[in-house]
Scaffold this motif. Structure first.
Motif, PDB file in Angstrom:
ATOM      1  N   THR A   1      -3.094 -11.203 -14.396  1.00  0.00           N
ATOM      2  CA  THR A   1      -2.442 -10.768 -14.984  1.00  0.00           C
ATOM      3  C   THR A   1      -3.735  -9.967 -16.214  1.00  0.00           C
ATOM      4  O   THR A   1      -4.172 -10.844 -16.912  1.00  0.00           O
ATOM      5  CB  THR A   1      -1.102 -10.646 -15.452  1.00  0.00           C
ATOM      6  OG1 THR A   1      -0.902 -11.686 -16.812  1.00  0.00           O
ATOM      7  CG2 THR A   1      -0.366 -11.381 -14.010  1.00  0.00           C
TER       8      THR A   1
ATOM      9  N   HIS B   1       3.479 -13.829 -19.607  1.00  0.00           N
ATOM     10  CA  HIS B   1       5.032 -13.767 -19.529  1.00  0.00           C
ATOM     11  C   HIS B   1       5.709 -15.105 -19.987  1.00  0.00           C
ATOM     12  O   HIS B   1       5.586 -16.130 -19.501  1.00  0.00           O
ATOM     13  CB  HIS B   1       4.267 -14.168 -17.881  1.00  0.00           C
ATOM     14  CG  HIS B   1       4.367 -12.797 -17.026  1.00  0.00           C
ATOM     15  ND1 HIS B   1       5.090 -11.421 -16.881  1.00  0.00           N
ATOM     16  CD2 HIS B   1       3.195 -12.059 -16.908  1.00  0.00           C
ATOM     17  CE1 HIS B   1       4.610 -10.657 -16.320  1.00  0.00           C
ATOM     18  NE2 HIS B   1       3.485 -10.764 -16.094  1.00  0.00           N
TER      19      HIS B   1
ATOM     20  N   LYS C   1       3.708 -12.722  -7.920  1.00  0.00           N
ATOM     21  CA  LYS C   1       3.548 -11.224  -8.073  1.00  0.00           C
ATOM     22  C   LYS C   1       3.499 -10.926  -6.234  1.00  0.00           C
ATOM     23  O   LYS C   1       1.792 -10.657  -6.195  1.00  0.00           O
ATOM     24  CB  LYS C   1       2.854 -10.759  -9.066  1.00  0.00           C
ATOM     25  CG  LYS C   1       3.672 -10.517 -10.356  1.00  0.00           C
ATOM     26  CD  LYS C   1       3.458  -9.524 -11.475  1.00  0.00           C
ATOM     27  CE  LYS C   1       4.112  -9.873 -13.262  1.00  0.00           C
ATOM     28  NZ  LYS C   1       2.897  -9.089 -13.693  1.00  0.00           N
TER      29      LYS C   1
ATOM     30  N   ALA D   1       4.391  -8.535 -21.235  1.00  0.00           N
ATOM     31  CA  ALA D   1       5.002  -7.520 -20.539  1.00  0.00           C
ATOM     32  C   ALA D   1       6.134  -6.995 -20.981  1.00  0.00           C
ATOM     33  O   ALA D   1       7.055  -7.446 -21.564  1.00  0.00           O
ATOM     34  CB  ALA D   1       4.814  -9.074 -19.254  1.00  0.00           C
TER      35      ALA D   1
ATOM     36  N   GLU E   1       7.522  -5.739 -15.851  1.00  0.00           N
ATOM     37  CA  GLU E   1       7.165  -6.428 -14.974  1.00  0.00           C
ATOM     38  C   GLU E   1       7.599  -8.308 -14.878  1.00  0.00           C
ATOM     39  O   GLU E   1       7.228  -8.549 -14.404  1.00  0.00           O
ATOM     40  CB  GLU E   1       5.558  -6.338 -15.684  1.00  0.00           C
ATOM     41  CG  GLU E   1       4.719  -5.359 -16.141  1.00  0.00           C
ATOM     42  CD  GLU E   1       3.612  -4.923 -16.633  1.00  0.00           C
ATOM     43  OE1 GLU E   1       2.768  -4.711 -16.224  1.00  0.00           O
ATOM     44  OE2 GLU E   1       4.344  -5.646 -18.428  1.00  0.00           O
TER      45      GLU E   1
END
Length: 340
Positions: free
Chosen positions: A172, A176, A184, A320, A324
């Motif tokens: 990504t 996070h 995901k 994020a 998200e």
């Protein structure tokens, strides 16, 4: 130097316990203050010095001085490593509260890799004594290169390690929390925090290539080489949070570190066939070089306060969003679905 097996076990056990204590103390993500970093730095230095005193009492002054020489060399070279971490974290906009987790795993990996490097170096020296010439030449060349490129700094975006990681590992572009992996849409993805950890580990391996031969120049005892490395490395996280925003003030430190590498390279060359420089002299020379370079740096930059390295206008990674974060699935989701 006769070191019983149980002593090795006791030292490794102590290191594991202290790492566990450190991890427990920082189990919640938070920004490490300068005061907290100073306290932990003092604790780690006290352990390192205390272990040297213990060696002095058990094995004598000569081995203790060899340990302290190795410890001082590793601790000094580690400062350069700390500054590289500061550049990496700033460039990739790693949130301050997540940095300790990266450094904890980075130091843990460093202990493992350096243990392997030390074991390999000891085997090479024992079986191929001529390898000392290569080690000495490498230290001299590295020292000279460091002086010549003292104003050259790491550019994380151009790192070959990062390019390879991005090419082969799907990831990504957002952090996070402290997670290194997220799922995901059923796809397992690395977060930028894992990419930063890989880059931190890679830089430490590069630094180990310099520091381990340097310690072998002041002692042939594998136990001393390992413990000097271990106790110096254990305090790196606290040292980072203490010194990261002072990187701009240590203007002459790189020259000092280069001179240390050149000095130990000369010592290693002389030790092979010509003359053994006493450990007391080696320790005094290393301490003097580092002290002078630090004092000269601080005097030259008087009046300059703390500030982080300059950050890029458009960092490659970001935090994020709430949407998200909500889209992230449990890592065990696929395994559970398969079991059903």
């Amino acid at each position: 130097m006769d070191v019983p097996f149980w002593v090795w076990v006791a030292v490794l056990g102590f290191i594991v316990v202290m790492l566990a204590v450190d991890l427990f103390a920082h189990r919640r993500a938070h920004v490490i203050s300068v005061r907290e970093a100073a306290v932990w730095s003092a604790i780690w230095v006290a352990f390192g010095v205390g272990f040297g005193v213990l060696i002095w009492q058990v094995w004598g002054a000569e081995f203790a001085q060899q340990y302290f020489a190795g410890y001082l060399i590793e601790k000094s070279l580690a400062v350069d490593n700390v500054f590289v971490w500061a550049i990496i974290f700033t460039y990739f906009a790693v949130p301050a509260q997540f940095q300790h987790r990266v450094l904890f795993l980075g130091v843990l990996g460093a202990l493992v890799f350096r243990g392997l490097f030390i074991a390999g170096g000891a085997v090479l020296i024992q079986n191929f004594s001529w390898i000392l010439y290569i080690f000495a030449a490498f230290l001299l060349w590295t020292g000279w290169k460091m002086i010549r490129e003292r104003n050259v700094h790491l550019d994380p975006e151009k790192s070959a390690v990062l390019r390879v990681f991005r090419r082969f590992v799907p990831m990504t572009d957002a952090y996070h929390g402290q997670r290194f992996l997220v799922r995901k849409g059923g796809v397992l993805l690395a977060t930028p925090l894992l990419a930063v950890l890989v880059l931190v580990e890679a830089t430490d391996v590069i630094f180990a290539v310099d520091s381990i031969p340097a310690i072998f120049a002041v002692t042939d005892e594998v136990f001393l080489v390992f413990t000097a490395n271990a106790f110096a490395i254990l305090g790196l996280r606290a040292m980072y949070f203490l010194l990261a925003d002072l990187i701009h003030r240590f203007v002459y430190l790189k020259i000092g570190l280069a001179l240390v590498l050149i000095w130990v390279g000369i010592k290693m060359l002389l030790k092979i066939d010509i003359f053994y420089i006493p450990t007391t002299i080696s320790l005094a020379v290393v301490a003097t070089i580092i002290t002078v370079s630090i004092v000269a740096s601080l005097r030259a930059t008087r009046g300059q306060g703390r500030h982080a390295p300059p950050a890029p206008e458009n960092p490659p990674f970001r935090l994020a969003t709430q949407d998200e974060e909500a889209a992230v699935e449990p890592l065990w989701l696929r395994r559970t679905a398969g079991a059903r």
